[in-house]
Design a protein around this motif. Structure first.
Motif, mmCIF file in Angstrom:
data_model
loop_
_atom_site.group_PDB
_atom_site.id
_atom_site.type_symbol
_atom_site.label_atom_id
_atom_site.label_comp_id
_atom_site.label_asym_id
_atom_site.label_seq_id
_atom_site.Cartn_x
_atom_site.Cartn_y
_atom_site.Cartn_z
ATOM 1 N N MET A 1 -2.012 4.453 -16.082
ATOM 2 C CA MET A 1 -0.776 3.965 -15.475
ATOM 3 C C MET A 1 0.173 5.127 -15.195
ATOM 4 O O MET A 1 0.546 5.848 -16.113
ATOM 5 N N ASP A 2 0.535 5.268 -13.958
ATOM 6 C CA ASP A 2 1.411 6.367 -13.553
ATOM 7 C C ASP A 2 2.761 5.798 -13.107
ATOM 8 O O ASP A 2 3.010 5.602 -11.914
ATOM 9 N N PHE A 3 3.631 5.540 -14.084
ATOM 10 C CA PHE A 3 4.939 4.972 -13.762
ATOM 11 C C PHE A 3 5.800 5.957 -12.985
ATOM 12 O O PHE A 3 6.532 5.576 -12.074
ATOM 13 N N ILE A 4 5.717 7.236 -13.360
ATOM 14 C CA ILE A 4 6.543 8.245 -12.698
ATOM 15 C C ILE A 4 6.171 8.362 -11.225
ATOM 16 O O ILE A 4 7.036 8.359 -10.331
ATOM 17 N N GLY A 5 4.876 8.444 -10.944
ATOM 18 C CA GLY A 5 4.426 8.544 -9.556
ATOM 19 C C GLY A 5 4.696 7.270 -8.778
ATOM 20 O O GLY A 5 5.118 7.307 -7.620
ATOM 21 N N GLU B 1 5.823 -8.592 3.097
ATOM 22 C CA GLU B 1 6.806 -8.940 2.085
ATOM 23 C C GLU B 1 6.465 -8.190 0.790
ATOM 24 O O GLU B 1 5.589 -7.340 0.762
ATOM 25 N N LEU B 2 7.153 -8.531 -0.279
ATOM 26 C CA LEU B 2 7.037 -7.769 -1.518
ATOM 27 C C LEU B 2 5.608 -7.671 -2.035
ATOM 28 O O LEU B 2 5.113 -6.580 -2.324
ATOM 29 N N MET B 3 4.925 -8.802 -2.184
ATOM 30 C CA MET B 3 3.580 -8.766 -2.760
ATOM 31 C C MET B 3 2.566 -8.076 -1.851
ATOM 32 O O MET B 3 1.613 -7.468 -2.318
ATOM 33 N N ARG B 4 2.780 -8.174 -0.553
ATOM 34 C CA ARG B 4 1.904 -7.464 0.378
ATOM 35 C C ARG B 4 2.069 -5.953 0.200
ATOM 36 O O ARG B 4 1.085 -5.208 0.168
ATOM 37 N N ASN B 5 3.309 -5.497 0.050
ATOM 38 C CA ASN B 5 3.554 -4.083 -0.153
ATOM 39 C C ASN B 5 3.061 -3.613 -1.520
ATOM 40 O O ASN B 5 2.610 -2.479 -1.663
ATOM 41 N N VAL B 6 3.150 -4.492 -2.518
ATOM 42 C CA VAL B 6 2.582 -4.176 -3.832
ATOM 43 C C VAL B 6 1.077 -3.982 -3.707
ATOM 44 O O VAL B 6 0.497 -3.057 -4.283
ATOM 45 N N GLN B 7 0.452 -4.858 -2.952
ATOM 46 C CA GLN B 7 -0.989 -4.782 -2.735
ATOM 47 C C GLN B 7 -1.376 -3.464 -2.056
ATOM 48 O O GLN B 7 -2.338 -2.802 -2.465
ATOM 49 N N ILE B 8 -0.622 -3.078 -1.033
ATOM 50 C CA ILE B 8 -0.927 -1.843 -0.302
ATOM 51 C C ILE B 8 -0.677 -0.625 -1.180
ATOM 52 O O ILE B 8 -1.488 0.315 -1.209
ATOM 53 N N LEU B 9 0.448 -0.622 -1.907
ATOM 54 C CA LEU B 9 0.755 0.510 -2.784
ATOM 55 C C LEU B 9 -0.284 0.645 -3.882
ATOM 56 O O LEU B 9 -0.720 1.761 -4.208
ATOM 57 N N SER B 10 -0.711 -0.477 -4.441
ATOM 58 C CA SER B 10 -1.728 -0.449 -5.494
ATOM 59 C C SER B 10 -3.060 0.071 -4.964
ATOM 60 O O SER B 10 -3.829 0.707 -5.689
ATOM 61 N N GLY B 11 -3.308 -0.207 -3.678
ATOM 62 C CA GLY B 11 -4.552 0.264 -3.078
ATOM 63 C C GLY B 11 -4.582 1.768 -2.882
ATOM 64 O O GLY B 11 -5.661 2.365 -2.773
ATOM 65 N N SER B 12 -3.390 2.400 -2.825
ATOM 66 C CA SER B 12 -3.341 3.849 -2.632
ATOM 67 C C SER B 12 -3.701 4.604 -3.907
ATOM 68 O O SER B 12 -4.128 5.750 -3.862
ATOM 69 N N ALA C 1 3.655 -1.176 -10.171
ATOM 70 C CA ALA C 1 4.119 -1.906 -8.985
ATOM 71 C C ALA C 1 4.327 -3.378 -9.307
ATOM 72 O O ALA C 1 5.317 -3.991 -8.872
ATOM 73 N N LEU C 2 3.423 -3.955 -10.079
ATOM 74 C CA LEU C 2 3.547 -5.363 -10.460
ATOM 75 C C LEU C 2 4.742 -5.583 -11.386
ATOM 76 O O LEU C 2 5.433 -6.604 -11.286
ATOM 77 N N VAL C 3 4.984 -4.640 -12.280
ATOM 78 C CA VAL C 3 6.132 -4.739 -13.181
ATOM 79 C C VAL C 3 7.433 -4.716 -12.385
ATOM 80 O O VAL C 3 8.341 -5.524 -12.615
ATOM 81 N N PHE C 4 7.521 -3.803 -11.422
ATOM 82 C CA PHE C 4 8.731 -3.689 -10.603
ATOM 83 C C PHE C 4 8.940 -4.952 -9.771
ATOM 84 O O PHE C 4 10.062 -5.470 -9.669
ATOM 85 N N ALA C 5 7.853 -5.465 -9.190
ATOM 86 C CA ALA C 5 7.944 -6.693 -8.396
ATOM 87 C C ALA C 5 8.371 -7.871 -9.269
ATOM 88 O O ALA C 5 9.180 -8.710 -8.852
#
Length: 216
Positions: free
Chosen positions: A1-5, A170-181, A189-193
């Motif tokens: 888990m990379d919270f800082i990044g 929307e939020l969950m779509r962007n979470v999905q894309i960010l998590s994919g990176s 990302a899920l915690v922030f969402a």
């Protein structure tokens, strides 16, 4: 888990942009579903032979369909028939139709709960049926239905995440894309969402509790 990044400003800004889309979709859907639900619920209450039964039939159909199916149909199926709706508005329309049907039942129940003695008193004072409905029944019912209506709006906000099926950014779509990176971004990302959803829904829940307290 990379919270800082995961919580670097570009990533947070990306998630906040998705959250802003979520807020816009939810806000418009709340307005439209309230209008739709109030109209349909009032029509059902009036018990006009044809309109009341037709409205009840349509409301029951929509309430018994999965919201995901409605959003998918509007966003993915209709374009294949030549009816193209922008993704943003497809989500708004789908949510408004579904939540409008839910609100309609809340409105109908609220109208039915009004004491018949108050209705008879209004009619005895010379008010017509429509005047009684507008000036007596609706105002009284709105006060009683406010808490459950706000609770339904909280559900609507959470349901905006289903628009991910039509690729709404929307939020969950962007979470999905960010998590994919990066796999290490998934949990941060899920915690922030979750915090964003909680904050918005908690504010609405406070409103619901205050409205409910006024009824006691």
């Amino acid at each position: 888990m990379d919270f800082i990044g995961a919580y670097s400003w570009p990533n947070l800004r990306y998630l906040l942009q998705g959250f802003w889309i979520t807020v816009q979709v939810a806000g418009l859907s709340i307005i439209f579903s309230f209008i739709i639900g109030t109209v349909l619920g009032t029509v059902r209450y009036t018990k006009t032979p044809f309109l009341s039964r037709t409205t009840a039939f349509l409301v029951d159909i929509i309430r018994n369909l999965p919201l995901l199916l409605i959003i998918f149909f509007i966003g993915m199926v209709l374009p294949q028939t030549g009816i193209r709706i922008p993704t943003f508005w497809a989500a708004v329309v789908g949510l408004s139709i579904f939540e409008g049907a839910m609100i309609a039942e809340i409105v109908r129940s609220g109208l039915v709960s009004v004491d018949k003695g108050q209705i008879e008193a209004a009619r005895a004072s010379g008010l017509s049926y429509m005047q009684t409905l507008r000036h007596v029944i609706l105002p009284l019912a709105l006060r009683r239905m406010s808490p459950p209506m706000v609770s339904q709006f909280i559900s609507l906000i959470k349901d905006t995440s289903l628009a991910v099926i039509i690729s709404l950014p929307e939020l969950m779509r962007n979470v999905q894309i960010l998590s994919g990176s990066s796999y290490s971004y998934v949990i941060p990302a899920l915690v922030f969402a979750s915090l964003l959803y909680f904050t918005l829904n908690y504010l609405l829940s406070i409103i619901a509790k205050r409205l409910e307290a006024r009824q006691i």
